[in-house]
Design a protein around this motif. Sequence first.
Motif, PDB file in Angstrom:
ATOM      1  N   PRO A   1       9.862  -0.262   3.761  1.00  0.00           N
ATOM      2  CA  PRO A   1      10.868  -1.243   4.549  1.00  0.00           C
ATOM      3  C   PRO A   1      11.752  -1.655   3.709  1.00  0.00           C
ATOM      4  CG  PRO A   1       8.447  -1.525   5.107  1.00  0.00           C
ATOM      5  CD  PRO A   1       8.368  -0.626   3.993  1.00  0.00           C
ATOM      6  N   GLY A   2      13.127  -1.647   4.089  1.00  0.00           N
ATOM      7  CA  GLY A   2      14.189  -2.449   3.354  1.00  0.00           C
ATOM      8  C   GLY A   2      14.955  -1.362   2.470  1.00  0.00           C
ATOM      9  N   GLU A   3      14.196  -0.155   2.121  1.00  0.00           N
ATOM     10  CA  GLU A   3      14.824   0.790   1.553  1.00  0.00           C
ATOM     11  C   GLU A   3      15.662   1.998   2.441  1.00  0.00           C
ATOM     12  OE1 GLU A   3      11.227   0.517  -2.016  1.00  0.00           O
ATOM     13  OE2 GLU A   3      11.623   2.321  -0.938  1.00  0.00           O
ATOM     14  N   SER A   4      16.232   2.942   1.664  1.00  0.00           N
ATOM     15  CA  SER A   4      16.921   4.085   2.705  1.00  0.00           C
ATOM     16  C   SER A   4      16.947   5.222   1.442  1.00  0.00           C
ATOM     17  CB  SER A   4      18.307   3.606   3.000  1.00  0.00           C
ATOM     18  OG  SER A   4      19.052   3.303   1.934  1.00  0.00           O
ATOM     19  N   PHE A   5      17.014   6.462   2.091  1.00  0.00           N
ATOM     20  CA  PHE A   5      17.024   7.651   1.345  1.00  0.00           C
ATOM     21  C   PHE A   5      18.494   7.657   0.694  1.00  0.00           C
ATOM     22  CE2 PHE A   5      14.114   9.204   4.668  1.00  0.00           C
ATOM     23  CZ  PHE A   5      13.051   9.527   3.543  1.00  0.00           C
ATOM     24  N   ARG A   6      18.431   7.979  -0.561  1.00  0.00           N
ATOM     25  CA  ARG A   6      19.604   8.363  -1.412  1.00  0.00           C
ATOM     26  C   ARG A   6      19.797   9.947  -1.688  1.00  0.00           C
ATOM     27  NH1 ARG A   6      16.764   4.965  -4.474  1.00  0.00           N
ATOM     28  NH2 ARG A   6      16.744   6.467  -6.421  1.00  0.00           N
ATOM     29  N   ASP A   7      20.811  10.422  -1.009  1.00  0.00           N
ATOM     30  CA  ASP A   7      21.012  11.866  -1.127  1.00  0.00           C
ATOM     31  C   ASP A   7      21.217  12.373  -2.684  1.00  0.00           C
ATOM     32  OD1 ASP A   7      20.845  12.264   1.668  1.00  0.00           O
ATOM     33  OD2 ASP A   7      22.882  12.066   2.015  1.00  0.00           O
ATOM     34  N   ASP A   8      21.524  11.566  -3.551  1.00  0.00           N
ATOM     35  CA  ASP A   8      21.316  11.764  -5.035  1.00  0.00           C
ATOM     36  C   ASP A   8      20.177  11.520  -5.696  1.00  0.00           C
ATOM     37  OD1 ASP A   8      21.870   9.103  -4.842  1.00  0.00           O
ATOM     38  OD2 ASP A   8      23.370   9.171  -6.300  1.00  0.00           O
TER      39      ASP A   8
ATOM     40  N   HIS B   1       0.842  -1.294   0.141  1.00  0.00           N
ATOM     41  CA  HIS B   1       0.059  -0.039   0.008  1.00  0.00           C
ATOM     42  C   HIS B   1       0.968   1.196  -0.153  1.00  0.00           C
ATOM     43  CE1 HIS B   1      -3.052   3.072   1.075  1.00  0.00           C
ATOM     44  NE2 HIS B   1      -3.900   2.100   0.937  1.00  0.00           N
ATOM     45  N   ALA B   2       0.659   2.066  -1.040  1.00  0.00           N
ATOM     46  CA  ALA B   2       1.641   3.263  -1.188  1.00  0.00           C
ATOM     47  C   ALA B   2       1.648   4.303   0.101  1.00  0.00           C
ATOM     48  CB  ALA B   2       1.238   3.995  -2.513  1.00  0.00           C
ATOM     49  N   ARG B   3       0.586   4.351   0.664  1.00  0.00           N
ATOM     50  CA  ARG B   3       0.524   5.168   1.644  1.00  0.00           C
ATOM     51  C   ARG B   3       0.932   4.727   3.245  1.00  0.00           C
ATOM     52  NH1 ARG B   3      -4.476   8.853   4.353  1.00  0.00           N
ATOM     53  NH2 ARG B   3      -3.256  10.025   5.959  1.00  0.00           N
ATOM     54  N   HIS B   4       0.014   3.459   3.360  1.00  0.00           N
ATOM     55  CA  HIS B   4       0.415   2.800   4.751  1.00  0.00           C
ATOM     56  C   HIS B   4       1.536   2.082   4.912  1.00  0.00           C
ATOM     57  CE1 HIS B   4      -3.775   4.016   5.410  1.00  0.00           C
ATOM     58  NE2 HIS B   4      -4.350   3.025   4.541  1.00  0.00           N
ATOM     59  N   ASP B   5       2.320   1.692   3.972  1.00  0.00           N
ATOM     60  CA  ASP B   5       3.332   0.863   4.048  1.00  0.00           C
ATOM     61  C   ASP B   5       4.789   1.728   4.034  1.00  0.00           C
ATOM     62  OD1 ASP B   5       2.011  -1.452   4.091  1.00  0.00           O
ATOM     63  OD2 ASP B   5       2.519  -2.041   2.043  1.00  0.00           O
ATOM     64  N   ALA B   6       4.454   3.211   3.756  1.00  0.00           N
ATOM     65  CA  ALA B   6       5.578   4.132   3.615  1.00  0.00           C
ATOM     66  C   ALA B   6       6.213   4.210   5.143  1.00  0.00           C
ATOM     67  CB  ALA B   6       5.124   5.470   3.029  1.00  0.00           C
ATOM     68  N   VAL B   7       7.368   4.196   5.384  1.00  0.00           N
ATOM     69  CA  VAL B   7       8.186   4.380   6.863  1.00  0.00           C
ATOM     70  C   VAL B   7       8.786   5.888   6.831  1.00  0.00           C
ATOM     71  CG1 VAL B   7       8.230   1.858   6.836  1.00  0.00           C
ATOM     72  CG2 VAL B   7      10.010   3.188   5.939  1.00  0.00           C
ATOM     73  N   ALA B   8       8.876   6.557   5.730  1.00  0.00           N
ATOM     74  CA  ALA B   8       9.442   7.838   5.607  1.00  0.00           C
ATOM     75  C   ALA B   8       9.298   8.502   4.702  1.00  0.00           C
ATOM     76  CB  ALA B   8      10.939   7.943   6.163  1.00  0.00           C
ATOM     77  N   ARG B   9       9.254   9.825   4.713  1.00  0.00           N
ATOM     78  CA  ARG B   9       9.088  10.594   3.486  1.00  0.00           C
ATOM     79  C   ARG B   9      10.121  11.862   3.525  1.00  0.00           C
ATOM     80  NH1 ARG B   9       4.573   8.457   5.321  1.00  0.00           N
ATOM     81  NH2 ARG B   9       2.766   7.967   3.962  1.00  0.00           N
ATOM     82  N   ARG B  10      10.293  12.484   2.457  1.00  0.00           N
ATOM     83  CA  ARG B  10      11.392  13.722   2.480  1.00  0.00           C
ATOM     84  C   ARG B  10      11.016  14.554   1.562  1.00  0.00           C
ATOM     85  NH1 ARG B  10      17.400  12.386   1.616  1.00  0.00           N
ATOM     86  NH2 ARG B  10      17.510  12.169   3.642  1.00  0.00           N
ATOM     87  N   TYR B  11      10.591  15.907   2.051  1.00  0.00           N
ATOM     88  CA  TYR B  11      10.304  17.016   1.521  1.00  0.00           C
ATOM     89  C   TYR B  11      11.552  18.105   1.254  1.00  0.00           C
ATOM     90  CZ  TYR B  11       5.244  16.027   1.295  1.00  0.00           C
ATOM     91  OH  TYR B  11       3.968  15.470   1.036  1.00  0.00           O
TER      92      TYR B  11
END
Length: 260
Positions: free
Chosen positions: A245-252, A102-112
């Motif tokens: 879950p299992g992903e991480s932010f990429r600064d690039d 689920h695109a909304r409920h499964d998201a663990v973090a967001r960046r603006y």
Amino acid sequence: MPRFRLLLEYNGTRYSGWQVQRNARTVQGDLIEAVQTVTGRRDRLEVYGAGRTDAGVHALGQVAHLDVATTLPPATLLTRLNEALPADINVLDVRTVGHRFHARHDAVARRYVYQVSRRRTAFSKPFVWWVRERLDVEAMRRGAASFVGRLDFESFSDDDADEKSTKVQVDAVDVIEDGALVLIRVTGSHFLWRMVRRMVGVLVRVGTGDLREADVGRLLRSDGEDVARLTAPSAGLFLEQVIYPGESFRDDFRGPMRLL
């Protein structure tokens, strides 16, 4: 029926936000119309986004999931959706996912990321907030530290019936100088309606000297009326990235728009 995960970018200037509304043009609405055109299906079609961006807000990495009965493979669906969509909405990636995603409920973090311009621009007005006054970036950075942690942001948001709690985990608020731009990048678990724009508005007033760094904490504890008056314009705000879950932010991942 397959479920697809979509990665999208869009210029929100012409839209009344992401979510479908009556008598208003929205990104979700145009995406649904494109899916109907491409697949010929009007029944059993659902599209959910990871974040409901406001009117005029943009996205570099909005995530949505799509349920539609089609035999089109992801690569073909991507190409045909982009052919059917207006030029200010672009699908970057399509992949099949399990039905539990689920695109909304499964998201663990967001960046603006928010773009503040320190100069007048002839080309980038829909994508920046031009602040005429000189900005003390170091003061903004010190003020931003008050936003980090699991805090109650009720005073920084309007009522939203879908939000059961006004407590938000903010992991980082970075204030970055990039030429004529001052970029304010906010990373957290999720965000309330207008919360990021109000955080930006407060930090800019700290930068101009209209507020003190200590006022940030005071405003977090206030009734919200003073904060509402400081809401930054929607034009400078971008949903940069959503992770699962299992992903991480990429600064690039996309980086700042570098429009100036």
